[in-house]
Design an enzyme around this catalytic site. Structure first.
Site: not given
Ligand code: NG1
Length: 489
Positions: A57, A153, A156, A205, A249
């Site tokens: 993305d 992942g 949330s 997301d 995070k």
């Molecule tokens: P998650 O899994 O929600 O941490 C993150 C990024 C997405 C995308 C994915 C990998 C954020 C909020 N979300 O998702 O944009 O890059 O990793 O495909 O940074």
């Protein structure tokens, strides 16, 4: 159940109506006793599972997620002043309170209140550009309740950002979220707004949380943001399995994520330099997603001939990259290696892996297109194969898997999944599995035995929060209010 609070529901409820209504009822009562509110509203924002297209993305290439029937919901009421108070039914998330102001200072990294602050700050900035200053907005009080596994992942955190934005809009009588084009605009601004918490993520997301469609996965393209729904295959279920490795995070996890996006930016800068020298003009490459004929005015075959041979397999030092770009190391670091707080991301030990990151992102983008074709032509086995290839690429080229995720994926395939891969940012969290409907029960039994019991050596009584089938749900919305006559319970 105490029936003193009536809840009116606007539109459809996710499956399992009674359980859902009971939850809203409980939340409403907690909210009313904490805030002594009269009329309240209810909103929800779903989490998501990404079927394929990982870390594409923010590189301008498509993803293919679905919104799930797990969400963060909130009961809320507007306030007359500019204070925002956030309560949570989970005692692990203690109450937060802050004031609407031009620049809202963040809590420390990882604090749950930052996701709400990110949304409010993003909307204040957006409306400031439209000449409405922040003095005109009122605050709100809200009680949140979530059933999306945290740090797994399933997004949330973005659900919380999207939900906070809806609450802010609804509390202020704004309607950005009420039309399809407004929702796209909102998704776009919230993707940028979420950088407030420190990650330099893409827009998947927030977009899927807002644009999800029941029974469908959604292909999302970026810059400009656009979505297209595709029905999920009949006879198959999407089953999520939590590796139970937390991909929180924290500052450390953020650096792992941000390192990938920095490597992609550096690689794109190198490609821009090489193409511009070859064609003796400024060739507009800023992201891997720019590598296409209509954007560069270079035939496709030429694009891939040049770009596929640009990078060597060995990692690069920042000095080497700076030399290719014809810039100083300091300038290169300033341009491409900055964290959100302005600090410079340190050069990784062993160097920047430009070729590996380039290959993963380009091939993953192609896999997304091929997956949708496979799905549309009913070739589910091909879809599963592409999911499996995606996992290998995430593991070997993008290096975002871990031992537990790899083992879980292996076990899931042995247990009958036609496709199994990590989903989301990686470094822990969940896997997504495509399983024939009539094989779901035995799949779940086998994964519990082989992964949770034998491999992780856990003995739990209840595995339903670790391993569960998901239904594709609709996107975030304000879905109810109390004390109306409609649909009273
Ligand atoms: P998650 O899994 O929600 O941490 C993150 C990024 C997405 C995308 C994915 C990998 C954020 C909020 N979300 O998702 O944009 O890059 O990793 O495909 O940074």
């Amino acid at each position: 159940m105490d029936n003193t609070v009536g809840i009116g529901i606007i539109g459809d409820l996710p499956a399992n109506r009674t359980r859902v209504l009971e939850r809203y009822h409980r939340m409403t009562e907690i909210h009313i006793s904490r805030f002594e509110a009269g009329e309240v509203k209810i909103a929800r924002a779903p989490g998501r599972v990404n079927l394929i297209g990982e870390h594409t993305d923010y590189n301008g290439l498509p993803v293919f997620p679905m919104a799930v029937d797990r969400d963060i919901a909130a009961v809320f009421s507007p306030r007359a002043d500019r204070r925002i108070i956030l309560a949570n039914t989970d005692p692990g998330f203690t109450e937060r309170s802050f004031e609407i102001q031009e620049l809202i200072p963040a809590y420390s990294t990882g604090d749950w209140g930052n996701y709400c602050k990110a949304a409010v700050q993003g909307l204040l900035d957006f409306y400031r550009q439209k000449h409405r200053d922040s003095d005109r907005f009122c605050g709100f009080e809200a009680t949140f309740d979530g059933d999306i596994p945290v740090a797994a992942g399933m997004s949330s955190s973005s659900a919380l950002v999207v939900l906070s934005a809806l609450i802010f809009l609804a509390s202020n009588g704004l309607d950005l979220h009420t039309t399809p084009s407004g929702r796209l605009e909102l998704a776009d601004l919230l993707a940028r707004a979420e950088h407030y918490v420190g990650t330099q993520g893409g827009g998947m997301d927030q977009a899927i949380s807002l644009m999800g469609q029941s029974g469908h996965a959604v292909k999302i393209d970026f810059f400009p943001l656009r979505t297209r729904s595709a029905p999920l295959p009949k006879g198959y279920s999407v089953v999520v399995a939590n590796s139970l490795v937390k991909a929180a995070k924290t500052a450390e996890a953020m650096d792992k994520y941000n390192r990938r996006s920095i490597e992609c930016r550096l690689a794109a800068a190198v490609l821009k330099k090489i193409f511009s020298e070859t064609y003796r003009r400024d060739v507009p490459i800023f992201l891997f997603g720019d590598l296409k004929e209509e954007k560069l005015a270079v035939p496709d075959s030429e694009i891939w001939k040049i770009s596929d041979s640009t990078f060597r397999g060995d990692p690069y030092t920042l000095g080497e990259i700076a030399a290719i770009l014809g810039q100083t190391v300091e300038k290169t670091a300033q341009l491409y290696c900055k964290r959100r707080d302005g600090s410079i991301f340190p050069e990784p030990e062993g160097g920047f892996k430009l070729q590996q990151r380039y290959r993963h992102v380009i091939e993953e983008g192609r896999r997304v297109e091929q997956s949708i074709q496979a799905l549309e032509s009913g070739d589910i086995l091909q879809f599963g194969k592409l999911m499996n290839q995606s996992h290998s690429s995430c593991r070997d080229l993008y290096e975002i898997s871990c031992e537990e995720l790899d083992r879980l994926v292996e076990i899931s395939r042995e247990a009958g999944a036609v496709g199994a891969r990590l989903t989301g940012a990686g470094f822990g969290g969940c896997t997504v599995n495509l399983v024939r409907d009539n094989g779901v029960e035995s799949f779940i039994r086998q994964v519990i035995k082989s992964y949770y019991r034998d491999y992780l050596r856990r003995e739990d009584r209840e595995y339903g929060s670790m391993l569960f089938p998901c239904r594709a749900s609709d996107g975030a919305a304000v879905i109810g209010e109390t004390n109306t006559r409609r649909d009273r319970i």
